[in-house]
Design a protein around this motif. Sequence first.
Motif, PDB file in Angstrom:
ATOM      1  N   ASN A 292      39.595  -8.137 -15.969  1.00 54.78           N
ATOM      2  CA  ASN A 292      40.657  -8.316 -16.674  1.00 54.78           C
ATOM      3  C   ASN A 292      40.599  -9.703 -17.383  1.00 54.78           C
ATOM      4  N   GLY A 293      39.419 -10.042 -17.755  1.00 55.19           N
ATOM      5  CA  GLY A 293      39.278 -11.362 -18.669  1.00 55.19           C
ATOM      6  C   GLY A 293      38.624 -12.417 -18.063  1.00 55.19           C
ATOM      7  N   ILE A 294      38.178 -12.191 -16.720  1.00 54.43           N
ATOM      8  CA  ILE A 294      37.249 -13.216 -15.900  1.00 54.43           C
ATOM      9  C   ILE A 294      35.804 -12.883 -16.189  1.00 54.43           C
ATOM     10  N   PRO A 295      35.061 -13.698 -16.572  1.00 60.32           N
ATOM     11  CA  PRO A 295      33.353 -13.364 -16.748  1.00 60.32           C
ATOM     12  C   PRO A 295      32.848 -12.707 -15.634  1.00 60.32           C
ATOM     13  N   LEU A 296      32.709 -11.410 -15.760  1.00 61.52           N
ATOM     14  CA  LEU A 296      32.320 -10.454 -14.631  1.00 61.52           C
ATOM     15  C   LEU A 296      31.743  -9.380 -15.165  1.00 61.52           C
ATOM     16  N   GLY A 297      30.500  -8.796 -14.526  1.00 60.50           N
ATOM     17  CA  GLY A 297      29.851  -7.538 -14.889  1.00 60.50           C
ATOM     18  C   GLY A 297      29.216  -7.131 -13.573  1.00 60.50           C
ATOM     19  N   ALA A 298      28.826  -6.076 -13.567  1.00 61.35           N
ATOM     20  CA  ALA A 298      28.052  -5.397 -12.446  1.00 61.35           C
ATOM     21  C   ALA A 298      26.958  -4.181 -12.941  1.00 61.35           C
ATOM     22  N   VAL A 299      25.979  -4.180 -11.970  1.00 55.15           N
ATOM     23  CA  VAL A 299      24.971  -2.944 -12.099  1.00 55.15           C
ATOM     24  C   VAL A 299      25.328  -2.322 -10.659  1.00 55.15           C
ATOM     25  N   VAL A 300      25.540  -0.923 -10.676  1.00 53.87           N
ATOM     26  CA  VAL A 300      25.375  -0.228  -9.555  1.00 53.87           C
ATOM     27  C   VAL A 300      24.563   1.045  -9.729  1.00 53.87           C
ATOM     28  N   THR A 301      23.888   1.170  -8.340  1.00 55.67           N
ATOM     29  CA  THR A 301      22.519   2.042  -8.573  1.00 55.67           C
ATOM     30  C   THR A 301      22.532   2.669  -6.995  1.00 55.67           C
ATOM     31  N   THR A 302      21.395   3.170  -6.755  1.00 53.83           N
ATOM     32  CA  THR A 302      21.325   3.947  -5.343  1.00 53.83           C
ATOM     33  C   THR A 302      20.483   3.026  -4.318  1.00 53.83           C
ATOM     34  N   PRO A 303      20.524   3.160  -3.172  1.00 55.53           N
ATOM     35  CA  PRO A 303      19.598   2.378  -2.339  1.00 55.53           C
ATOM     36  C   PRO A 303      18.298   2.284  -2.623  1.00 55.53           C
ATOM     37  N   GLU A 304      17.751   3.361  -3.088  1.00 55.53           N
ATOM     38  CA  GLU A 304      16.265   3.515  -3.090  1.00 55.53           C
ATOM     39  C   GLU A 304      15.825   2.894  -4.642  1.00 55.53           C
ATOM     40  N   ILE A 305      16.516   2.856  -5.342  1.00 58.63           N
ATOM     41  CA  ILE A 305      16.491   2.467  -6.747  1.00 58.63           C
ATOM     42  C   ILE A 305      16.442   0.679  -6.527  1.00 58.63           C
ATOM     43  N   ALA A 306      17.318   0.499  -5.845  1.00 59.13           N
ATOM     44  CA  ALA A 306      17.740  -0.956  -5.778  1.00 59.13           C
ATOM     45  C   ALA A 306      16.548  -1.776  -4.911  1.00 59.13           C
ATOM     46  N   GLN A 307      15.874  -1.124  -4.447  1.00 58.46           N
ATOM     47  CA  GLN A 307      14.925  -1.669  -3.530  1.00 58.46           C
ATOM     48  C   GLN A 307      13.695  -2.449  -4.488  1.00 58.46           C
ATOM     49  N   VAL A 308      13.701  -1.935  -5.666  1.00 61.45           N
ATOM     50  CA  VAL A 308      12.682  -2.570  -6.651  1.00 61.45           C
ATOM     51  C   VAL A 308      13.008  -4.047  -6.688  1.00 61.45           C
ATOM     52  N   LEU A 309      13.926  -4.538  -6.750  1.00 61.88           N
ATOM     53  CA  LEU A 309      14.253  -6.178  -6.782  1.00 61.88           C
ATOM     54  C   LEU A 309      13.720  -6.795  -5.666  1.00 61.88           C
ATOM     55  N   THR A 310      13.387  -6.220  -4.573  1.00 63.90           N
ATOM     56  CA  THR A 310      12.969  -7.028  -3.684  1.00 63.90           C
ATOM     57  C   THR A 310      11.299  -7.199  -3.601  1.00 63.90           C
ATOM     58  N   ARG A 311      10.948  -6.797  -4.687  1.00 65.73           N
ATOM     59  CA  ARG A 311       9.164  -6.758  -4.899  1.00 65.73           C
ATOM     60  C   ARG A 311       8.980  -8.355  -5.123  1.00 65.73           C
ATOM     61  N   ARG A 312       9.917  -9.234  -5.918  1.00 60.62           N
ATOM     62  CA  ARG A 312      10.161 -10.556  -6.132  1.00 60.62           C
ATOM     63  C   ARG A 312      11.504 -11.112  -5.670  1.00 60.62           C
ATOM     64  N   ASN A 313      11.636 -12.473  -5.927  1.00 54.03           N
ATOM     65  CA  ASN A 313      12.921 -13.008  -5.786  1.00 54.03           C
ATOM     66  C   ASN A 313      13.789 -12.558  -6.910  1.00 54.03           C
ATOM     67  N   TYR A 314      14.898 -11.992  -6.720  1.00 60.06           N
ATOM     68  CA  TYR A 314      15.776 -11.928  -7.759  1.00 60.06           C
ATOM     69  C   TYR A 314      17.213 -12.576  -7.305  1.00 60.06           C
ATOM     70  N   PHE A 315      17.565 -13.501  -8.237  1.00 62.48           N
ATOM     71  CA  PHE A 315      18.885 -14.419  -7.830  1.00 62.48           C
ATOM     72  C   PHE A 315      19.801 -14.512  -9.022  1.00 62.48           C
ATOM     73  N   ASN A 316      21.021 -14.696  -8.911  1.00 62.73           N
ATOM     74  CA  ASN A 316      22.063 -15.025  -9.754  1.00 62.73           C
ATOM     75  C   ASN A 316      22.974 -15.957  -9.488  1.00 62.73           C
ATOM     76  N   THR A 317      22.993 -17.192 -10.041  1.00 67.27           N
ATOM     77  CA  THR A 317      24.003 -18.121  -9.506  1.00 67.27           C
ATOM     78  C   THR A 317      25.321 -17.832  -9.362  1.00 67.27           C
ATOM     79  N   PHE A 318      25.711 -17.333 -10.534  1.00 64.38           N
ATOM     80  CA  PHE A 318      27.448 -17.157 -10.495  1.00 64.38           C
ATOM     81  C   PHE A 318      27.483 -15.486 -10.310  1.00 64.38           C
ATOM     82  N   GLY A 319      26.638 -14.782 -10.363  1.00 62.14           N
ATOM     83  CA  GLY A 319      27.004 -13.261  -9.961  1.00 62.14           C
ATOM     84  C   GLY A 319      27.505 -12.993  -8.539  1.00 62.14           C
ATOM     85  N   GLY A 320      28.808 -12.634  -8.429  1.00 65.74           N
ATOM     86  CA  GLY A 320      29.396 -12.436  -7.216  1.00 65.74           C
ATOM     87  C   GLY A 320      30.268 -13.835  -6.951  1.00 65.74           C
ATOM     88  N   ASN A 321      30.506 -14.660  -7.942  1.00 66.74           N
ATOM     89  CA  ASN A 321      31.239 -15.794  -7.648  1.00 66.74           C
ATOM     90  C   ASN A 321      32.791 -15.326  -6.922  1.00 66.74           C
TER      91      ASN A 321
END
Length: 478
Positions: A326-355
């Motif tokens: 509703n105007g707050i800086p926010l976004g999201a990506v939603v996927t399946t558990p299987e596809i989501a596993q690819v980001l565990t191959r390296r470190n993936y981090f977002n300082t403000f994502g999920g504030n």
Amino acid sequence: MVASLAAKLSIRRSPLHRYLINRCISQPATAERRKEVVVAPEMPPFDYVPPPYTGPSGDEIMAKRKEFLSPSVFHFYKTPLHVVEGKMQYLYDDKGRRYVDAFGGIATVGCGHCHPDVVAAIVEQTKKLQHSTVLYLNHVITDFAQSLASKLPGDLKVVFFTNSGTEANELAMMIARLYTGCHDIISLRNGYHGNGAGTMAATAQSIWKFNVIQSGVHHAMNPDPYRGVFGSDGEKYARDVQDIINFGTSGNVAAFISEAIQGVGGIVELAPGYLPAAYNMVKNAGGLCIADEVQAGFARTGSHFWGFENQGVVPDIVTMAKSIGNGIPLGAVVTTPEIAQVLTRRNYFNTFGGNPVCTAAGLAVMKVIEKEKLQENAFEVGTYLKERLNALKDKYELIGDVRGRGMLLGVELVTDRKLKTPAKAEIVHVMDQMKELGVLVGKGGYYGNVFRILPPLCFTKEDADFLADAMDYTLSRM
């Protein structure tokens, strides 16, 4: 016979009668008929008066913008609007004048400006914990993720929070490339997905693209029912996707990304049957299907919570932003558990994502949509408004097309209906005049000749009437 002026003024007191009169005028406008709208519309009543504004003037702000902000920052209207306050579907300028906001901060204000429930959630969370990190536990982020997952089909339940739609689409494209091991991505001509390094490549309008290296994206024919060569035959347009796979790639692709209704592109609703056919071709080529719901999501189409549901498909990845907070800086990506596993191959981090403050706002938005039945309202009022706008199309040759769903509507202006010549100058004039009457709308499309009508989902039929009457009044005086 044309009714008398006195009779017309009497009838205009009733929105329903006013609507019926407009529907009766089905033939193209003549000079005589254009004279029928003789009284400027009255804004619906609203029980709020803002306190006097005591801040800097518009001229002072404009001077600072020119000195300290990027020269790429532009504004609407000949005289820029100085907005100082917002309440639900209305905005107020520095003089205390109220405007019906039919642009919603570019489809961002879904619940309404300063909705009390959303504001309360933000304030309460800010008092407790403004920011920490996702490296620690906090229930707000998980509660919101669960709420989002409950609205998505299939196994779409793993959420990555971002700060914007551009960032969400960048992440989605990277995930697809990592998961498939392929680089090629297919997007649609006229689509807009952001202005980052990867999303600018996926965006397919030259007016939004700089001359920098943009690789690995192929742009398929746009299934545009109004301007496209195949009209509303979605399957014929989809053949171009297969041609791109066959002749422009190794035969395998990473992903296909598209909006169900192109927002920046001018509220272009994809031809029926297009996404099922295109999704099937992409999946056969080993690719993932990404649904960009940055503008169409969160009940805006009325008939469904997500835009892609209107075409009966289930994507592999969904991206979202704008109305999510509703105007707050926010976004999201939603996927399946299987596809989501690819980001565990390296470190993936977002300082403000999920504030915690942002996700508290997002959770409040989900509750408000449900409690106030905003999806149902978007469908009912949006359908009514589209009917009113179609009545204007019957009345004025300048309107070439009316399209969209719910609170995601477009009105394309053309100087020649047969040639579909974009009415670039005319739309600027109409937009300015509607602002003077108290109605704010956006504009877009490749030629800049499409009104983008994206109001908060609390918009009422009275607001819809005021918008349509303001457009009617303006067009009648051209």
